[in-house]
Scaffold this motif. Structure first.
Motif, mmCIF file in Angstrom:
data_model
loop_
_atom_site.group_PDB
_atom_site.id
_atom_site.type_symbol
_atom_site.label_atom_id
_atom_site.label_comp_id
_atom_site.label_asym_id
_atom_site.label_seq_id
_atom_site.Cartn_x
_atom_site.Cartn_y
_atom_site.Cartn_z
ATOM 1 N N LYS A 15 0.817 -1.217 0.000
ATOM 2 C CA LYS A 15 0.000 0.000 0.000
ATOM 3 C C LYS A 15 0.848 1.262 0.000
ATOM 4 C CE LYS A 15 -3.749 -2.378 2.376
ATOM 5 N NZ LYS A 15 -4.523 -2.521 3.632
ATOM 6 N N GLU A 16 1.984 1.217 0.728
ATOM 7 C CA GLU A 16 2.804 2.432 0.782
ATOM 8 C C GLU A 16 3.376 2.807 -0.575
ATOM 9 O OE1 GLU A 16 5.441 -0.967 2.401
ATOM 10 O OE2 GLU A 16 3.332 -0.322 2.476
ATOM 11 N N TYR A 17 3.691 1.802 -1.403
ATOM 12 C CA TYR A 17 4.203 2.094 -2.739
ATOM 13 C C TYR A 17 3.088 2.592 -3.650
ATOM 14 C CZ TYR A 17 8.633 -0.029 -1.474
ATOM 15 O OH TYR A 17 9.836 -0.300 -0.869
ATOM 16 N N LYS A 18 1.885 2.083 -3.416
ATOM 17 C CA LYS A 18 0.742 2.560 -4.199
ATOM 18 C C LYS A 18 0.483 4.039 -3.910
ATOM 19 C CE LYS A 18 -2.597 -0.280 -4.596
ATOM 20 N NZ LYS A 18 -3.783 -1.135 -4.317
ATOM 21 N N ILE A 19 0.540 4.430 -2.618
ATOM 22 C CA ILE A 19 0.328 5.827 -2.248
ATOM 23 C C ILE A 19 1.492 6.694 -2.735
ATOM 24 C CG2 ILE A 19 -0.056 7.404 -0.328
ATOM 25 C CD1 ILE A 19 -2.296 5.273 -0.965
ATOM 26 N N PHE A 20 2.710 6.163 -2.640
ATOM 27 C CA PHE A 20 3.879 6.883 -3.152
ATOM 28 C C PHE A 20 3.723 7.194 -4.638
ATOM 29 C CE2 PHE A 20 7.822 6.157 -5.578
ATOM 30 C CZ PHE A 20 8.527 7.295 -5.229
ATOM 31 N N ASN A 21 3.304 6.201 -5.420
ATOM 32 C CA ASN A 21 3.150 6.403 -6.863
ATOM 33 C C ASN A 21 2.076 7.443 -7.165
ATOM 34 O OD1 ASN A 21 5.142 4.544 -7.617
ATOM 35 N ND2 ASN A 21 3.708 2.820 -7.538
ATOM 36 N N LYS A 22 0.954 7.396 -6.422
ATOM 37 C CA LYS A 22 -0.104 8.377 -6.639
ATOM 38 C C LYS A 22 0.355 9.787 -6.265
ATOM 39 C CE LYS A 22 -4.079 5.285 -6.023
ATOM 40 N NZ LYS A 22 -4.696 5.569 -7.330
ATOM 41 N N GLY A 23 1.069 9.891 -5.119
ATOM 42 C CA GLY A 23 1.554 11.204 -4.711
ATOM 43 C C GLY A 23 2.595 11.764 -5.673
ATOM 44 N N VAL A 58 8.146 15.634 0.095
ATOM 45 C CA VAL A 58 6.696 15.522 -0.016
ATOM 46 C C VAL A 58 6.149 14.813 1.215
ATOM 47 C CG1 VAL A 58 4.780 14.572 -1.355
ATOM 48 C CG2 VAL A 58 6.800 15.468 -2.530
ATOM 49 N N TYR A 59 5.041 15.364 1.762
ATOM 50 C CA TYR A 59 4.323 14.733 2.868
ATOM 51 C C TYR A 59 2.886 14.524 2.397
ATOM 52 C CZ TYR A 59 8.256 16.785 5.446
ATOM 53 O OH TYR A 59 9.513 17.154 5.861
ATOM 54 N N THR A 60 2.418 13.284 2.469
ATOM 55 C CA THR A 60 1.063 13.025 2.002
ATOM 56 C C THR A 60 0.413 11.897 2.792
ATOM 57 O OG1 THR A 60 -0.293 12.548 0.041
ATOM 58 C CG2 THR A 60 1.789 11.368 0.228
ATOM 59 N N GLU A 61 -0.922 11.962 2.800
ATOM 60 C CA GLU A 61 -1.716 10.910 3.428
ATOM 61 C C GLU A 61 -2.932 10.656 2.553
ATOM 62 O OE1 GLU A 61 -4.804 10.573 7.113
ATOM 63 O OE2 GLU A 61 -2.850 11.506 7.589
ATOM 64 N N MET A 62 -3.295 9.364 2.428
ATOM 65 C CA MET A 62 -4.470 8.993 1.661
ATOM 66 C C MET A 62 -5.305 8.019 2.486
ATOM 67 S SD MET A 62 -3.045 8.585 -2.266
ATOM 68 C CE MET A 62 -4.687 8.778 -2.969
ATOM 69 N N PHE A 63 -6.603 7.995 2.207
ATOM 70 C CA PHE A 63 -7.501 7.056 2.877
ATOM 71 C C PHE A 63 -8.338 6.346 1.820
ATOM 72 C CE2 PHE A 63 -9.973 10.857 2.321
ATOM 73 C CZ PHE A 63 -11.262 10.422 2.050
ATOM 74 N N GLN A 64 -8.835 5.159 2.167
ATOM 75 C CA GLN A 64 -9.659 4.387 1.248
ATOM 76 C C GLN A 64 -11.127 4.633 1.578
ATOM 77 O OE1 GLN A 64 -9.269 0.068 1.332
ATOM 78 N NE2 GLN A 64 -9.427 0.011 -0.914
ATOM 79 N N ASP A 65 -11.802 5.256 0.643
ATOM 80 C CA ASP A 65 -13.219 5.568 0.831
ATOM 81 C C ASP A 65 -14.013 4.273 0.984
ATOM 82 O OD1 ASP A 65 -16.039 6.301 0.194
ATOM 83 O OD2 ASP A 65 -15.134 8.280 -0.128
ATOM 84 N N LYS A 66 -14.879 4.233 2.004
ATOM 85 C CA LYS A 66 -15.651 3.027 2.282
ATOM 86 C C LYS A 66 -16.776 2.824 1.272
ATOM 87 C CE LYS A 66 -16.484 1.839 6.500
ATOM 88 N NZ LYS A 66 -16.993 1.831 7.924
ATOM 89 N N VAL A 67 -17.153 3.901 0.565
ATOM 90 C CA VAL A 67 -18.260 3.800 -0.379
ATOM 91 C C VAL A 67 -17.780 3.263 -1.724
ATOM 92 C CG1 VAL A 67 -20.096 5.037 -1.593
ATOM 93 C CG2 VAL A 67 -19.506 5.651 0.772
ATOM 94 N N ASP A 68 -16.847 3.966 -2.359
ATOM 95 C CA ASP A 68 -16.381 3.565 -3.699
ATOM 96 C C ASP A 68 -15.060 2.795 -3.682
ATOM 97 O OD1 ASP A 68 -14.580 5.537 -3.068
ATOM 98 O OD2 ASP A 68 -15.301 6.959 -4.571
ATOM 99 N N TYR A 112 -4.257 14.901 2.562
ATOM 100 C CA TYR A 112 -3.463 16.103 2.282
ATOM 101 C C TYR A 112 -2.250 15.719 1.447
ATOM 102 C CZ TYR A 112 -0.473 14.404 6.094
ATOM 103 O OH TYR A 112 0.333 13.638 6.887
ATOM 104 N N LEU A 113 -1.684 16.684 0.775
ATOM 105 C CA LEU A 113 -0.427 16.501 0.043
ATOM 106 C C LEU A 113 0.305 17.838 0.075
ATOM 107 C CD1 LEU A 113 0.172 14.607 -3.290
ATOM 108 C CD2 LEU A 113 1.371 16.710 -2.774
ATOM 109 N N ILE A 114 1.436 17.846 0.778
ATOM 110 C CA ILE A 114 2.224 19.067 0.970
ATOM 111 C C ILE A 114 3.604 18.861 0.357
ATOM 112 C CG2 ILE A 114 3.219 20.647 2.662
ATOM 113 C CD1 ILE A 114 0.984 19.730 4.595
#
Length: 207
Positions: A98-106, A169-179, A186-188
């Protein structure tokens, strides 16, 4: 007219009948001797030379139980190593952490941002740490947790560099429970060179 017997005629011709019989007997014996020698040579030629026998006739040394068990262990160990390597590659390619997935998106979001490209140039590359060690650069610092609502969050930070500068880069992502899609909390981007600056590229506002 005088009558002569065959022996007298032979004697008159100068041939000795005893000598003739002896010659025929000798020739017959010589012919028989040559035939026997020829057959003897054939018999000798048909005898197999034990030194010319095929090597596959040599009996193999029987394998003991200990040797068989050792070979089996070596084979099993090799299969285990190969299986572990194949699983690692499969997990890396199919089940991306998951961390690499978020890294790639950021990183993709940062690379497409006009403010970032104006300050440090393009293309922009990202890496885990300021180290010359390749393995260390590929490791992405991260934190994964689930909040009280059961929503999974992944926080990562990484370094970026362009032709004219660098930053973090500092970023955080969450997985929406709906979709079930990953969305930015955030992404700074903290620009460190050529001139310090801080850019807020993403900020989640609940609906």
């Amino acid at each position: 007219m005088t009558f002569r017997s065959p022996f007298q005629l032979v004697n008159t011709a100068g041939v000795n009948p005893q000598s003739s019989c002896f010659a025929r007997s000798f020739a017959s014996k010589a012919s028989g001797s040559r035939q026997k020698q020829s057959e003897a040579r054939k018999d000798v030629s048909t005898v197999e030379d034990p030194f010319d026998a095929p090597t596959y006739n040599i009996p193999e040394k029987p394998v003991t139980f200990t040797e068989g068990a050792s070979y089996s262990l070596i084979i099993l160990a090799g299969l285990a190593v190969a299986g572990a390597a194949a699983y690692g590659v499969f997990k890396e390619l199919i089940f991306q952490p998951k961390e690499y997935k978020i890294f790639n998106k950021g990183l993709k979001r940062v690379q497409n941002d006009g403010q970032v490209k104006a300050r440090i140039g393009s293309p922009v590359t990202g890496y885990g740490s300021e180290s010359r060690n390749r393995a260390a650069r590929q490791r992405i610092p991260n934190r994964i947790w689930t909040d009280e609502d059961g929503v999974e969050h992944v926080e990562v930070n990484f370094y970026i560099r362009g032709p004219h500068g660098a930053g973090k880069v500092y970023t955080e992502m969450f997985q929406d429970k709906v979709d079930k899609q990953w969305k930015f909390t955030y992404l700074i981007v903290e620009i460190k060179s050529p001139s310090p600056a801080q850019l807020m590229l993403e900020s989640y506002v609940p609906a």
